[in-house]
Design an enzyme around this catalytic site. Structure first.
Site, short mmCIF file in Angstrom:
data_model
loop_
_atom_site.label_atom_id
_atom_site.label_comp_id
_atom_site.label_asym_id
_atom_site.label_seq_id
_atom_site.Cartn_x
_atom_site.Cartn_y
_atom_site.Cartn_z
N PHE A 1 0.00 24.02 1.41
CA PHE A 1 0.16 23.54 0.03
C PHE A 1 -0.80 24.33 -0.87
O PHE A 1 -1.96 24.53 -0.53
CB PHE A 1 -0.13 22.04 -0.05
CG PHE A 1 0.37 21.40 -1.30
CD1 PHE A 1 1.71 21.07 -1.43
CD2 PHE A 1 -0.48 21.14 -2.35
CE1 PHE A 1 2.19 20.48 -2.58
CE2 PHE A 1 -0.02 20.55 -3.51
CZ PHE A 1 1.32 20.22 -3.63
N PHE B 1 -4.55 17.07 3.75
CA PHE B 1 -4.67 15.82 4.50
C PHE B 1 -4.53 16.05 6.00
O PHE B 1 -5.12 15.32 6.80
CB PHE B 1 -3.62 14.82 4.00
CG PHE B 1 -3.88 13.41 4.41
CD1 PHE B 1 -4.77 12.62 3.69
CD2 PHE B 1 -3.25 12.86 5.51
CE1 PHE B 1 -5.03 11.31 4.06
CE2 PHE B 1 -3.50 11.54 5.89
CZ PHE B 1 -4.39 10.77 5.17
N GLU B 2 -3.77 17.06 6.40
CA GLU B 2 -3.54 17.35 7.82
C GLU B 2 -4.64 18.21 8.44
O GLU B 2 -4.68 18.39 9.66
CB GLU B 2 -2.18 18.03 8.00
CG GLU B 2 -0.99 17.14 7.72
CD GLU B 2 -0.73 16.90 6.23
OE1 GLU B 2 -0.21 15.82 5.90
OE2 GLU B 2 -1.05 17.78 5.39
N THR C 1 -6.73 23.66 -0.80
CA THR C 1 -6.93 23.52 -2.24
C THR C 1 -6.25 22.26 -2.72
O THR C 1 -5.04 22.10 -2.53
CB THR C 1 -6.34 24.73 -3.01
OG1 THR C 1 -6.94 25.93 -2.52
CG2 THR C 1 -6.60 24.61 -4.50
N ALA D 1 -1.92 13.98 -12.30
CA ALA D 1 -1.90 12.81 -13.18
C ALA D 1 -2.06 11.49 -12.44
O ALA D 1 -2.21 10.45 -13.07
CB ALA D 1 -0.61 12.80 -13.98
N THR D 2 -2.05 11.51 -11.10
CA THR D 2 -2.13 10.27 -10.33
C THR D 2 -3.42 10.24 -9.50
O THR D 2 -4.16 11.21 -9.45
CB THR D 2 -0.93 10.13 -9.38
OG1 THR D 2 -1.03 11.12 -8.35
CG2 THR D 2 0.39 10.29 -10.14
N HIS E 1 -3.55 10.29 -6.34
CA HIS E 1 -3.31 10.97 -5.06
C HIS E 1 -4.44 11.96 -4.74
O HIS E 1 -4.89 12.06 -3.60
CB HIS E 1 -1.96 11.68 -5.13
CG HIS E 1 -1.56 12.34 -3.85
ND1 HIS E 1 -1.60 13.71 -3.69
CD2 HIS E 1 -1.12 11.83 -2.68
CE1 HIS E 1 -1.20 14.01 -2.46
NE2 HIS E 1 -0.90 12.89 -1.84
N PHE F 1 -16.39 22.93 5.87
CA PHE F 1 -15.57 22.39 4.79
C PHE F 1 -15.34 23.47 3.73
O PHE F 1 -16.22 23.76 2.93
CB PHE F 1 -16.25 21.17 4.16
CG PHE F 1 -15.42 20.48 3.13
CD1 PHE F 1 -14.43 19.60 3.50
CD2 PHE F 1 -15.65 20.69 1.78
CE1 PHE F 1 -13.66 18.93 2.55
CE2 PHE F 1 -14.90 20.03 0.82
CZ PHE F 1 -13.89 19.16 1.21
N ARG G 1 -12.33 30.25 -7.88
CA ARG G 1 -13.05 30.08 -6.61
C ARG G 1 -12.37 30.79 -5.44
O ARG G 1 -12.86 30.75 -4.32
CB ARG G 1 -13.22 28.59 -6.32
CG ARG G 1 -14.24 27.94 -7.22
CD ARG G 1 -14.06 26.46 -7.40
NE ARG G 1 -15.09 25.89 -8.28
CZ ARG G 1 -15.10 26.02 -9.61
NH1 ARG G 1 -14.15 26.70 -10.22
NH2 ARG G 1 -16.05 25.47 -10.33
#
Length: 154
Positions: free
Chosen positions: A22, A57-58, A80, A85-86, A88, A113, A127
């Site tokens: 992603f 997340f994975e 990344t 807007a949420t 999440h 990390f 970055r």
């Protein structure tokens, strides 16, 4: 007083890099920076394995699985997460960070990390090799240092 520091020499070390697909227009640049740094510090290309996962997340799951193989001196995580807007963003960032830390602590293998958590696409781009350096490269340097420190205490 004794001072113990890790050396930034990657010769003879084995690394796994877990990369989130992603936002791959950013994570691919982080990966380029990480691979370049590992190679410039003496790592052999055959001693670097790259595993792509769907998203940030994975990452912790795969990082832990790789560390548990005992094949790697360090695992580098790259992803990344860009605020939307949420809420999440908050869940993904928090769980990725917590999962990566827990994986390192439970396996005894340094897991670095290298997940960007930014407010905008522009910050992520900065970055990934422009104004703010390349965080993939910085993560690789940290992995080399931590792998050497870890060997000191085995």
């Amino acid at each position: 007083m004794n001072t113990i520091q890790g050396h930034v020499v990657a010769e003879g070390l084995k690394f796994a890099i877990v990369v989130a697909r992603f936002n791959d227009f950013i994570t691919s640049k982080l990966l380029d920076g990480a691979e370049d740094t590992l190679l410039r510090h003496g790592a052999n290309g055959d001693d670097i394995d790259v595993v792509w996962v769907p998203g940030a997340f994975e990452i912790p799951y795969m990082a832990k699985k790789l560390a548990e193989t005992e094949k790697y001196d360090a695992v580098i995580t790259l992803g990344t997460v860009i605020r939307g807007a949420t809420t999440h963003y908050d869940y993904v960032c928090n769980e990725a960070a917590k999962g990566i830390a827990q994986s390192a602590m439970s396996t005894g293998v340094p897991i670095i990390f290298g997940v960007l958590t930014t407010e905008s696409i522009e910050q992520a781009i900065e970055r990934a090799g422009t104004k703010a350096g390349n965080k993939g490269s910085e993560s690789a340097a940290a992995a080399i240092e931590m792998a050497n420190l870890n060997r000191t205490f085995r």
